[in-house]
Each structure stands twice: as C-alpha cells, then as structure tokens.
Design a protein around this motif. Structure first.
Motif, short mmCIF file in Angstrom:
data_model
loop_
_atom_site.label_atom_id
_atom_site.label_comp_id
_atom_site.label_asym_id
_atom_site.label_seq_id
_atom_site.Cartn_x
_atom_site.Cartn_y
_atom_site.Cartn_z
N LYS A 160 -5.27 -1.02 62.74
CA LYS A 160 -3.89 -0.61 63.04
C LYS A 160 -3.64 0.83 62.63
N ASN A 161 -3.04 1.59 63.52
CA ASN A 161 -2.68 2.99 63.31
C ASN A 161 -3.87 3.93 63.17
N GLN A 162 -5.07 3.45 63.44
CA GLN A 162 -6.22 4.36 63.36
C GLN A 162 -6.92 4.45 64.71
N HIS A 163 -7.49 5.60 64.96
CA HIS A 163 -8.18 5.82 66.22
C HIS A 163 -9.59 5.20 66.15
N PRO A 164 -10.01 4.50 67.22
CA PRO A 164 -11.35 3.89 67.19
C PRO A 164 -12.46 4.90 66.92
N PHE A 165 -12.26 6.13 67.38
CA PHE A 165 -13.28 7.17 67.16
C PHE A 165 -13.52 7.39 65.68
N ASP A 166 -12.44 7.41 64.88
CA ASP A 166 -12.58 7.62 63.44
C ASP A 166 -13.34 6.45 62.80
N VAL A 167 -12.98 5.25 63.21
CA VAL A 167 -13.63 4.05 62.65
C VAL A 167 -15.13 4.07 62.98
N GLY A 168 -15.45 4.37 64.25
CA GLY A 168 -16.85 4.39 64.69
C GLY A 168 -17.65 5.48 64.00
N THR A 169 -17.03 6.66 63.84
CA THR A 169 -17.73 7.79 63.21
C THR A 169 -18.09 7.45 61.77
N LEU A 170 -17.15 6.85 61.04
CA LEU A 170 -17.42 6.53 59.62
C LEU A 170 -18.40 5.36 59.49
N LEU A 171 -18.30 4.37 60.37
CA LEU A 171 -19.26 3.25 60.32
C LEU A 171 -20.68 3.76 60.55
N ASP B 130 -21.68 -9.25 57.03
CA ASP B 130 -21.10 -9.08 55.69
C ASP B 130 -21.06 -7.61 55.28
N PHE B 131 -22.20 -6.91 55.50
CA PHE B 131 -22.29 -5.50 55.15
C PHE B 131 -21.29 -4.69 55.98
N PHE B 132 -21.21 -5.04 57.26
CA PHE B 132 -20.28 -4.35 58.18
C PHE B 132 -18.83 -4.52 57.69
N ILE B 133 -18.47 -5.74 57.31
CA ILE B 133 -17.10 -6.01 56.86
C ILE B 133 -16.81 -5.23 55.56
N GLU B 134 -17.79 -5.23 54.66
CA GLU B 134 -17.64 -4.51 53.39
C GLU B 134 -17.37 -3.02 53.66
N LYS B 135 -18.16 -2.43 54.58
CA LYS B 135 -18.01 -1.01 54.88
C LYS B 135 -16.76 -0.75 55.72
N LEU B 136 -16.38 -1.71 56.56
CA LEU B 136 -15.16 -1.55 57.34
C LEU B 136 -13.95 -1.45 56.41
N LYS B 137 -13.98 -2.26 55.36
CA LYS B 137 -12.89 -2.21 54.37
C LYS B 137 -12.82 -0.83 53.75
N LYS B 138 -13.99 -0.30 53.42
CA LYS B 138 -14.08 1.03 52.80
C LYS B 138 -13.53 2.09 53.78
N VAL B 139 -13.90 1.96 55.06
CA VAL B 139 -13.44 2.90 56.09
C VAL B 139 -11.91 2.86 56.21
N ILE B 140 -11.37 1.64 56.17
CA ILE B 140 -9.92 1.49 56.27
C ILE B 140 -9.24 2.23 55.12
N THR B 141 -9.81 2.11 53.91
CA THR B 141 -9.25 2.81 52.75
C THR B 141 -9.35 4.32 52.94
N MET B 142 -10.51 4.77 53.42
CA MET B 142 -10.71 6.21 53.60
C MET B 142 -9.70 6.79 54.59
N LEU B 143 -9.41 6.04 55.64
CA LEU B 143 -8.56 6.57 56.71
C LEU B 143 -7.07 6.48 56.38
N SER B 144 -6.71 5.55 55.48
CA SER B 144 -5.27 5.38 55.26
C SER B 144 -4.73 6.32 54.19
#
Lengths: 138, 405
Positions: free
Chosen positions: B339-350, B391-405
């Motif tokens: 929510k409120n984040q661009h997919p490009f940012d999420v993909g770049t950080l993942l 599991d690893f993806f979800i863990e890092k996705l959480k981290k990405v969400i924190t970084m972006l917010s």
C-alpha cells in the motif's frame, strides 16, 4: 560550487555508509523525499520521461544563464536518484552540464541503475537533462 | 514422494549468489530455469546429431529428423492428441498467435468482423487482433471481470453477435494467475459455431492440459516457460484448421513442387514450418516435456499450488499488502502491491536481497487500467521453489516495507 565539487560532496556523504547498502538506499529514499518538487502545472504528459518503469516528470528552465530543474517521480528510489542528479546539475551553466561525466554515480554504487535492463530510466533522465541544457546554448 | 532437493539439484543456475544472497528465483512467469537434462540435450544435439532435417539422404540428416519428429510425438502425447502433425513448431506464443491472425485474415475474417478477447489478455494476444481490426474495420469485444477479478462468463451471450468470428482468451492470467474456465467459453462458442483460441503460455507450465478434451481450435504456448529453451513454441491446430488455416509465411522445405507459376505444398505441420526450423530447440523442448513427465504435471501443480497457498497465507498476514485476484483457483502466480508504495521500489529492494520478482504492468496494460493501478509486484513459482524461499522472501519484504515507509 562546481559540478565536480557537488559530486565530491555526494561521494563523501555516501562513503559514510561503507558497504552497508541498506543504509545507502535509506539515504537515497530520504533524498527522494527532499526533491524540489515540480510545479503541478508542469506535471504533464509531455514532461514525462519515457523509458521509466516509474513515471518521472522533469521541468527545465533557464534562469540567469543557469539551468533550473524541478521534478517528481512516483517511485521513491527513482525520486532519490532524480534528487541526486538535480543536486548536481541544477543551478549550473548549460555548457558545464552537457560536459558533465557524472562518474560519481559509479562511485556511490548506483551504477547498476545505469544498465538499460533496469528500466528505471536513470539514463533517460540524464539524457533529458542534457538535451534540455543543450537547447539553451546559443 | 518427490524429493525437492533432487529437483533443485537438476537446475545448476539456482546454485548461485546474487548481491551476496542465495538466488531466489520467483520470476518463472517470465521464463523458467532449465534442468541439466535440457541444457545437455542442446549441447549433445550440436555435438552428435546436428544436420538439416527433412531433406538429406544421409544418415545424420535422418537422425536429426528422427529426433525432431520424436519431439513432436512426445509433445502430442503430452497434450493427449493422436496426430502429432497438429503441432507446429513456432518461435513461441507470440509467433503462434501472429500466424493464426495473419492466416485467418487471408481467407476467414471479413471486414467488420468481431473478435472477443478477455480483460486478462497479454499484449501479445491483443495486438495481432487489434492490427487486423484497425485495418479492416473490425471490432474487439472484451469479456469483463467480476468484482473478484474472475472473468464474467455471463457476459458472453451479450458479446456474441452474428459478426463474431473468433474468441481468443488466455488460459491463465499472466498477471493474476487466475485460471479461465475454457469449458464455459467453449460451450457458448459452440452454440454459435465460433472458433476458440487459447493462449496457454501461462497454463501449460503449471497444469495438465488435455487438448482432446478441451477441444478448442487453436492452442499456443512457449517452451521457455516450461523448462525448455527460448525461441521455440507451439501452435496446435484442430484437424479442421490444419487443413484450412492459410499460410502466413512460406519458403523452402514445405513444398511438393514449385514452378514460377504454381506451388504445391506438403500437408500437415511441415507446411507451416518453412526454412530451417530451430531444430535443437524443438529437440530440447521434447526433453523439457520428459523432465515434466518424470515428476508428472499433476504433481507439479500440487507442489506449486501448495506454494501459492502458503505465500498467500503469509502475505495476508501483512496489513500493508494488497493482493489481486484473491481466488484459490490459481496457477503459480501471485500479484500484489505494498500500500502506498510503487512496485518498482519493492522490486528494486528485493533484488538487493537476491530475490528475483517481476514488477510493472506485465504486458497487460488494459488489465492495469481496469484495476486502476500502474503495476504490481508479481511472484511466480516453478517446481523447484520452496517454502523456505517464501519464508526468506516474507522476512525481507517486511524489511523493505519498513525501509520504504
């Protein structure tokens, strides 16, 4: 400050993070938040830079013989990269802008964004900023 | 019992670090990785069997021809069709759809005719029809979506008119992973004697497809999404269209006789394969089918379905996640946004964590317009993916969400 001076300043700033890419990207994201925003009236279809997966709007004008760039982007990392470029190139003479090598991008570890496959258009942004500058050289 | 380690060991590319992390490849919807048996098949072909096919009298040419035709047999029986001639080797799904569109334009479509597509379509199943429609005063009619993003089949009777000449739909949405109910579409089409084309690019890698039972007129898919090489795909034609589809390209190797006045063509699949085909690719495509058969496509569906369910469950636990196509009937693909984040940012950080996902519109801009979004983050699975990776993806996705917010 000259373009090179500002590049040096940014290199030093990113140097603080060493190999910590997470901190580096967090800094880039913060820079994105500080981007001098484009006047909404210029946020038009024709000011969108093509070749970006995220949308970037760039407006260029010449004030007192210096290029002034304002921009916006809908992805925050892209916005951070635009902010860095604007910090380096805005308020500079068009002649200096078209000559700028912008080697700092490699040094601060954002080189991967210059690859055409990244589809984020860092290359398109630089091209657009330089072409706009070129248009103002008599 | 399938041993996941045994499967993973067959994919050398998976054993590498990206940005210092173990590669997690969740971009199988774009292209799958290749097992060692397929890679070696290509290399062995060039080492031991390379020769031009269907014309040489020498032994090597016969050998290459045998391998090529054997692959066609393997493919035909995989799709439960007795006559291998109904399978034409093409450059891939895009090439196949273009061949049908250009062929139908020659002796079937009439100016002003209508073609029905769905909101799901990939650009490659829109543009060839749009091009024809623009040049011939034709019209594209679109099957809309229900609120849950499934296709609104009830709209079909209203979309069909006397001018409807084809229904071309994707079997599985490459963006949402939702599976189209071809039987429902087929039933409606049959009432009006309208041929059906099914784009199987995203279904063939994930689920059992019985073309005899499906009984459609055209079915297309690509080898490279099915553990096979790039640059090779299939165009399946029903018996009727095998004889009626007009040629869109011509050249050497497909003729009985040629004079400057007239040409007599061979019959069957060969007629549609002028010039020297991608022989090594076709042979390796057969080997990819062998790989699938050793596990069984039913088992692959089961493994991938479990991954989809597991990933959806985990994503649902994150309040920041917006998932699209929240439907259990999915084939290997999940699309979401933070929510409120661009997919490009999420993909770049993942990617910085070694996780390969796809971001953007996935060549389905009309679907994006319908959902009123710029793009999504898409994760798509293959048989070698694991719950540990999720599991690893979800863990890092959480981290990405924190970084972006």
């Amino acid at each position: 400050m000259t373009i090179e001076d500002i590049e040096k300043e940014i290199i030093d700033e990113f140097d603080l993070f060493g190999e910590d890419w997470e901190a580096k990207y967090e800094h880039l994201i913060d820079l994105g938040k500080s981007l001098p925003l484009i006047n909404p009236e210029y946020k038009t279809e024709e000011n969108i830079i093509k070749g970006c997966q995220s949308r970037v709007w760039l407006f260029s004008e010449l004030i007192n013989d210096k290029m002034i760039y304002t921009a916006d982007a809908d992805a925050i990392i892209t916005k951070g990269m635009v902010a860095v470029l604007i910090r380096v190139l805005s308020n500079q003479k068009p002649e200096d802008i078209i000559k700028a090598k912008l080697e700092f991008i490699d040094v601060i570890g954002l080189k991967e964004h210059l690859s055409p496959t990244r589809a984020n258009g860092l290359v398109s942004m630089i091209t657009k900023m330089k072409t706009d500058a070129l248009a103002f050289i008599k | 019992m399938i041993d996941q380690n045994n499967i993973r060991e067959q994919f050398p590319i998976l054993n590498q670090k990206v940005n210092g992390y173990n590669l997690i490849y969740f971009d199988n919807g774009a292209t799958s990785q290749k097992p060692i048996s397929v890679i070696e098949r290509i290399s062995d072909y060039y080492k031991h069997s390379n020769s031009n096919i269907h014309r040489g009298v020498h032994s090597l040419s016969r050998h290459a021809t045998d391998l090529f035709e054997k692959s066609r047999h393997t493919i035909a029986s995989y799709f439960n069709i007795n006559n291998p001639q109904q399978f034409i080797f093409t450059g891939g799904t895009t090439d196949s759809i273009n061949m049908v569109a250009q062929g139908l334009a020659k002796n079937y479509f009439k100016p002003g005719d209508e073609i029905i597509l769905s909101t799901y379509e990939h650009h490659s199943n829109i543009l060839p029809w749009q091009l024809w429609a623009q040049e011939n005063g034709g019209k594209l009619k679109i099957i809309p979506l229900n609120n849950d993003q499934t296709l609104d089949y009830n709209s079909l009777p209203n979309l069909i008119t006397k001018k409807t000449k084809l229904i071309a739909v994707t079997h599985v949405s490459n963006t949402l992973g939702l599976i189209s109910d071809i039987e429902k579409i087929k039933t409606e089409a049959t009432k009006h004697n309208i041929p059906v084309l099914v784009d199987g690019a995203q279904s063939a890698p994930h689920m059992a497809i019985d073309l005899k039972k499906l009984d459609v007129d055209f079915f297309v898919c690509s080898a490279h999404k099915m553990y096979g090489p790039t640059g090779i795909g299939l165009l399946y034609l029903s018996e009727k269209w095998l004889n009626h589809l007009a040629l869109s390209k011509t050249g050497g190797g497909i003729i009985k006789s040629v004079s400057f006045e007239k040409t007599e063509y061979v019959e069957g699949a060969l007629k549609f394969e002028p010039g020297t085909p991608h022989i090594a690719g076709a042979v390796a495509f057969g080997e990819a089918i062998n790989f699938i058969n050793r596990i069984s496509i039913e088992k692959i569906f089961e493994i991938e379905n479990e991954l989809v369910q597991y990933a959806q469950e985990k994503l649902n636990e994150l309040p920041e996640i917006m998932m699209y196509g929240k439907n259990t009937h999915k084939a290997g693909v999940i699309s979401f946004n933070v929510k409120n984040q661009h997919p490009f940012d999420v993909g770049t950080l993942l990617d910085k964590y070694g996780i390969a996902v796809r971001t953007g519109h996935h060549c389905t801009q009309p679907l994006m317009q319908h959902l009123n979004i710029q793009g999504t983050v898409r994760i798509s699975f293959a048989v070698y993916n694991t719950k540990n990776e999720i599991d690893f993806f979800i863990e890092k996705l959480k981290k990405v969400i924190t970084m972006l917010s």
